[in-house]
Every structure is written in C-alpha cells, then in structure tokens.
Write an enzyme that holds these catalytic residues in place. Structure first.
Site, PDB file in Angstrom:
ATOM      1  N   HIS A  64       5.416   8.647  -5.542  1.00  0.00           N
ATOM      2  CA  HIS A  64       6.671   7.973  -5.185  1.00  0.00           C
ATOM      3  C   HIS A  64       7.305   7.496  -6.485  1.00  0.00           C
ATOM      4  O   HIS A  64       6.737   6.662  -7.185  1.00  0.00           O
ATOM      5  CB  HIS A  64       6.399   6.792  -4.248  1.00  0.00           C
ATOM      6  N   LEU A  65       8.474   8.038  -6.798  1.00  0.00           N
ATOM      7  CA  LEU A  65       9.142   7.699  -8.057  1.00  0.00           C
ATOM      8  C   LEU A  65      10.271   6.679  -7.887  1.00  0.00           C
ATOM      9  O   LEU A  65      10.850   6.236  -8.873  1.00  0.00           O
ATOM     10  CB  LEU A  65       9.671   8.965  -8.737  1.00  0.00           C
ATOM     11  N   ARG A  66      10.602   6.345  -6.636  1.00  0.00           N
ATOM     12  CA  ARG A  66      11.509   5.223  -6.312  1.00  0.00           C
ATOM     13  C   ARG A  66      12.978   5.416  -6.705  1.00  0.00           C
ATOM     14  O   ARG A  66      13.801   4.575  -6.376  1.00  0.00           O
ATOM     15  CB  ARG A  66      10.991   3.923  -6.945  1.00  0.00           C
ATOM     16  N   ASN A  96      10.992   9.163   0.334  1.00  0.00           N
ATOM     17  CA  ASN A  96      11.368   7.843   0.856  1.00  0.00           C
ATOM     18  C   ASN A  96      12.048   6.989  -0.223  1.00  0.00           C
ATOM     19  O   ASN A  96      11.605   5.901  -0.582  1.00  0.00           O
ATOM     20  CB  ASN A  96      10.158   7.120   1.456  1.00  0.00           C
ATOM     21  N   ASP A 153       6.801  11.085   4.599  1.00  0.00           N
ATOM     22  CA  ASP A 153       5.734  10.200   4.134  1.00  0.00           C
ATOM     23  C   ASP A 153       6.222   8.759   4.013  1.00  0.00           C
ATOM     24  O   ASP A 153       7.312   8.493   3.509  1.00  0.00           O
ATOM     25  CB  ASP A 153       5.192  10.660   2.790  1.00  0.00           C
ATOM     26  N   HIS A 232      -3.193  11.973   2.322  1.00  0.00           N
ATOM     27  CA  HIS A 232      -4.016  10.766   2.107  1.00  0.00           C
ATOM     28  C   HIS A 232      -5.014  10.448   3.235  1.00  0.00           C
ATOM     29  O   HIS A 232      -4.957   9.385   3.851  1.00  0.00           O
ATOM     30  CB  HIS A 232      -3.130   9.545   1.826  1.00  0.00           C
ATOM     31  N   ASN A 278      -1.612   1.937   2.712  1.00  0.00           N
ATOM     32  CA  ASN A 278      -1.576   2.568   4.020  1.00  0.00           C
ATOM     33  C   ASN A 278      -1.744   4.078   3.858  1.00  0.00           C
ATOM     34  O   ASN A 278      -0.907   4.712   3.220  1.00  0.00           O
ATOM     35  CB  ASN A 278      -0.242   2.273   4.721  1.00  0.00           C
ATOM     36  N   ASP A 305      -0.957   9.433  -4.573  1.00  0.00           N
ATOM     37  CA  ASP A 305      -0.102   8.590  -3.727  1.00  0.00           C
ATOM     38  C   ASP A 305       0.426   7.412  -4.546  1.00  0.00           C
ATOM     39  O   ASP A 305       0.509   6.276  -4.071  1.00  0.00           O
ATOM     40  CB  ASP A 305      -0.849   8.097  -2.488  1.00  0.00           C
ATOM     41  N   HIS A 309       5.155  -0.908  -6.953  1.00  0.00           N
ATOM     42  CA  HIS A 309       5.833  -2.081  -6.390  1.00  0.00           C
ATOM     43  C   HIS A 309       5.867  -3.174  -7.449  1.00  0.00           C
ATOM     44  O   HIS A 309       4.941  -3.305  -8.262  1.00  0.00           O
ATOM     45  CB  HIS A 309       5.114  -2.614  -5.147  1.00  0.00           C
TER      46      HIS A 309
END
Length: 426
Positions: A64-66, A96, A153, A232, A278, A305, A309
């Site tokens: 996840h690179l945001r 996402n 995801d 995952h 999760n 994964d 944050h």
C-alpha cells in the site's frame, strides 16, 4: 551505461536451476553473462559479492503506497525507496487510495508518479467501483492504462455473485483476482478471538472469518475454472483448504506475510498498536501451519502487505487504531530466519519472493537469464543490524520490529542495471 561486474557471489537462480559461486556481468540495463566456476578478467566497475547471495530482483506483490490521497503516510517515491532498501526491485500497489484506483485516470496518475521511482511500480485496480462491492469497475480501461491485477484489498467482496462475475470479467483481459478473504460480519474485532482477547478485554476476530471466505473463493474457482489468488492468509485451516484445492488441480495461488510466520497474538499483549493488523496475528498452531505451507508449496508467495500509518492512526486506543504495519525493510531478514531455523532452502526463499510473484502477476523478472533486464538483489544472509526508528526509510514507522536486532538484509538493489540501493553508500 557503464558495465558492472558482480563478482564472486553465490548466484541463486531457481528459474535456471543455478546455485553456485560466480560472476554476473551487467551492461546497458541487461544481464550480459552469468558465469559460475570460472574467473573473468574485467577492468570496469567491480562489486565484490563474496559471502553474499546474488538473486533475481525481489518482487512484492502486495503493498500500500497511499498515493494519491494519504501522502502523509507514504508516497510512491518514499515507498519505492523503502522497497529498494529492502531488496525489492518491483512492487504491486493495492488500489485502496483516495480516490480508489477504479478507473484509468487514477491508474495513469499512479504510473506518472512512478516514472522516477526507485523501483518498478505495478498498479492493482479495484474489483468494484470505489471498492464498495456493488458494481464492477471497468477492467478493460484499467488494463489498457497499466494495471496488472484486480483486488478490493482492505475490503472483502461480500456478494458471491459479484465475485463470480468479477472472475469471469477479469479472465477476458487476462487479469488475476486477488481476494481479501474476510467475512466482515464475523470480523468486527481488533485481534484474534480467544483467551488472550478475553483477558485483554478486546473484541476478537475468529479464524472462521477468514476461512469461510477462503472456502468461497476456492469454490468459485472450481465452479468457473478460473484462477484466484488468496491474499495474506493467516490461519491453519486456510492453509489446509488451499492445500486440498491444489491437490484437486484448482488454479489457485496464495500468499502470506512475514508477520504471520514470525509473530503470534502474544505481540498484542501490551496493547501494542503496531501489532494490530487485518487479518490479525493468530496463535502458535496457525503460525506453524503457515510455515509448513511455505515449506511444502501450498503457499506460493511471501508478500509484505506493507501498510504505512502515521502516529495519528496508531498512537490511540488499541481498538481505535488502524490496521496494518510496514514491512518492506524487514521482509528479507524475517524470511532468512526461516532459512536458518525451519530448513527453508535459499532457492525456495527466492521462489517465494521473486520467481512466483513474477509468474503469478505475469510481469518481467524472476530470473537471472542472460539477456534479461538487470533487476538484481544482493543479500548478505548473516549481516546483523538494528532496525532503529531513525534508520527506517519508509515515511511511516508502524512496525512491531522497531528497535529489534535482525539478521540478514539486502545490501544492494539494482533495477535495469542501475544501482538503486547500496548499503555502503547509505
């Protein structure tokens, strides 16, 4: 572009059945030659790889690179630098973002941002519009723009008919469905359900929340004859279900993350929000089953994964904290622990982290074949280092392995013949 000779390294290339000490000559972004057992005269730039592994560039098929939308957590640029520091030459980024990567314009934005990135960036498009699980996204347009797979995801596709149609629609474009397997009605908790959750006063998530949906995806794969990739996985029964599906010949693949074979729910005992994710960390029997699945071929891929944050999402009460940890810079040492402790062969580790991700995503890489692009990772399997907060390359610091001494790491990462990370220069 200057020639570079990687000299005297242990070349581990399962795709070409190579495991021997030798030299690799790189020029013009390509692997010119791979020689084992013979010395070579060379006057250009030479990098001594004695005592180190020289392997195909590692590929992380789940990060996840945001960006776009949450650049304060991570950007494509910072995430790519973290990937290079971890030994990865390519990563596949989940959709996402904000907005969700559910259309060609967002895909193109990601790839535009990725042009100057340290590693190759492969966007994954959303299965459904805004990942709401209601209406399928436009796969053809996203494929043309550059996506390599499809996933919601972070959110499961609850509607079984929609998932069936997604698999069928995706097959028209040669795209893989990556399933976030979770029943959200069972998954309304913050850690693994069991004695420890009760002791801590936290709402639990049972293993069945994952396993029910894994079973559904396998059933849909058998019904349609189409492939599905399970993301995952964390539980013993999920491993068993996938093992049985593969024995039946179903076109299913699966991944797990390093935290699921390195940690258990005990990491949560001090309400450490950096151990909240999760699916959640499970029990010891689940951890051992994940390891067995990696050893026997049930699980195809180790993927991080990587989920950055900031302190805004993590320095809060446990149940209010966001799920996820960073993992790009710790994946190699955690995998190497299995080599030392669980008899995972070095070649199998390379299959899990380079060969299989390239094959499953149908992207380049995964071998050191002469003439191939020079995406190469050099690993020192015995180098000990402190994973200190001030040494983290990622923009976020949410890792349960902070301030831990780890053993083994990537010391050089080369993409297209260009050195993108060199521990001696960092």
């Amino acid at each position: 572009m200057a020639e570079i000779l990687l000299k005297n390294g242990r070349i581990i290339d399962p795709a070409n059945k190579t495991d021997a000490v030798g030299d690799i000559l790189v020029a013009d972004g390509r692997i010119v030659s791979v020689r084992t057992g013979r010395k070579r005269k060379f006057t250009g730039q030479t990098i001594d790889c004695s005592g180190k592994w020289v392997v195909p560039g590692l590929i992380d098929m789940h990060v996840h690179l945001r960006e776009p939308g949450e650049e304060y957590k991570e950007t494509i640029e910072s995430g790519a630098r973290a990937a290079a520091a971890g030994g990865f030459t390519a990563v596949a980024c989940m959709p996402n973002t904000q907005p969700v990567n559910d259309c060609q314009s967002v895909t193109r934005l990601i790839l535009e941002k990725a042009r100057e990135a340290a590693v190759r960036i492969y966007p994954v498009g959303a299965i459904s519009r805004e990942s709401r699980g209601e209406v399928l996204a436009e796969y053809g347009e996203m494929k043309k723009a550059g996506i390599v797979a499809l996933s919601d995801d972070g959110r499961p596709v609850i509607n079984s008919q929609l998932m069936r149609r997604a698999m069928e629609y995706a097959s028209n474009y040669g795209l893989l469905i990556i399933s976030h397997s979770e029943d959200p009605y069972l998954g309304r908790g913050s850690m693994n359900e069991g004695f420890l959750a009760t002791k801590l006063g936290l709402k639990g998530i049972p293993c069945a929340a994952e396993e029910i949906m894994v079973y559904r995806e396998l059933s849909l794969s058998e019904f349609t004859g189409l492939p599905v990739h399970i993301a995952h996985i964390s539980t013993r029964e999920s491993v068993s279900l996938i093992r049985r599906a593969k024995a039946k010949g179903l076109p299913v693949t699966a991944e797990t993350a390093p935290h699921y074979f390195s940690l258990t729910e005990e990491a949560v005992e001090s309400y450490n929000t950096n151990a909240k994710m999760n699916p959640p960390l499970r029990g010891e029997a689940d951890r051992e089953a994940i390891i067995e699945g990696l050893l026997d071929g049930t699980i195809d891929v180790i993927a991080t994964d990587h989920a950055p944050h900031s302190t805004l999402e993590k320095d809060v009460e446990f149940e209010a904290a966001a799920n996820g940890i960073i993992g790009l810079e710790t994946s190699v040492p955690l995998a190497l622990a299995l080599v030392r402790e669980k008899n995972l062969s070095p070649a199998r580790m390379v299959e899990l982290m380079a060969v299989n991700p390239a094959r499953i995503l149908k992207v380049s890489g995964g071998s050191l074949t002469e003439g191939a692009q020079a995406d190469i990772t050099v690993i020192d399997p015995d180098l000990e280092f402190l994973y200190a907060r001030d040494q983290v390359v990622s923009r976020s610091r949410n890792s349960p392995f902070l301030d831990t001494t780890l053993r083994g790491r990537a010391v050089l990462t080369m993409v297209d013949g260009t050195i993108r990370f060199n521990s001696r220069a960092s």
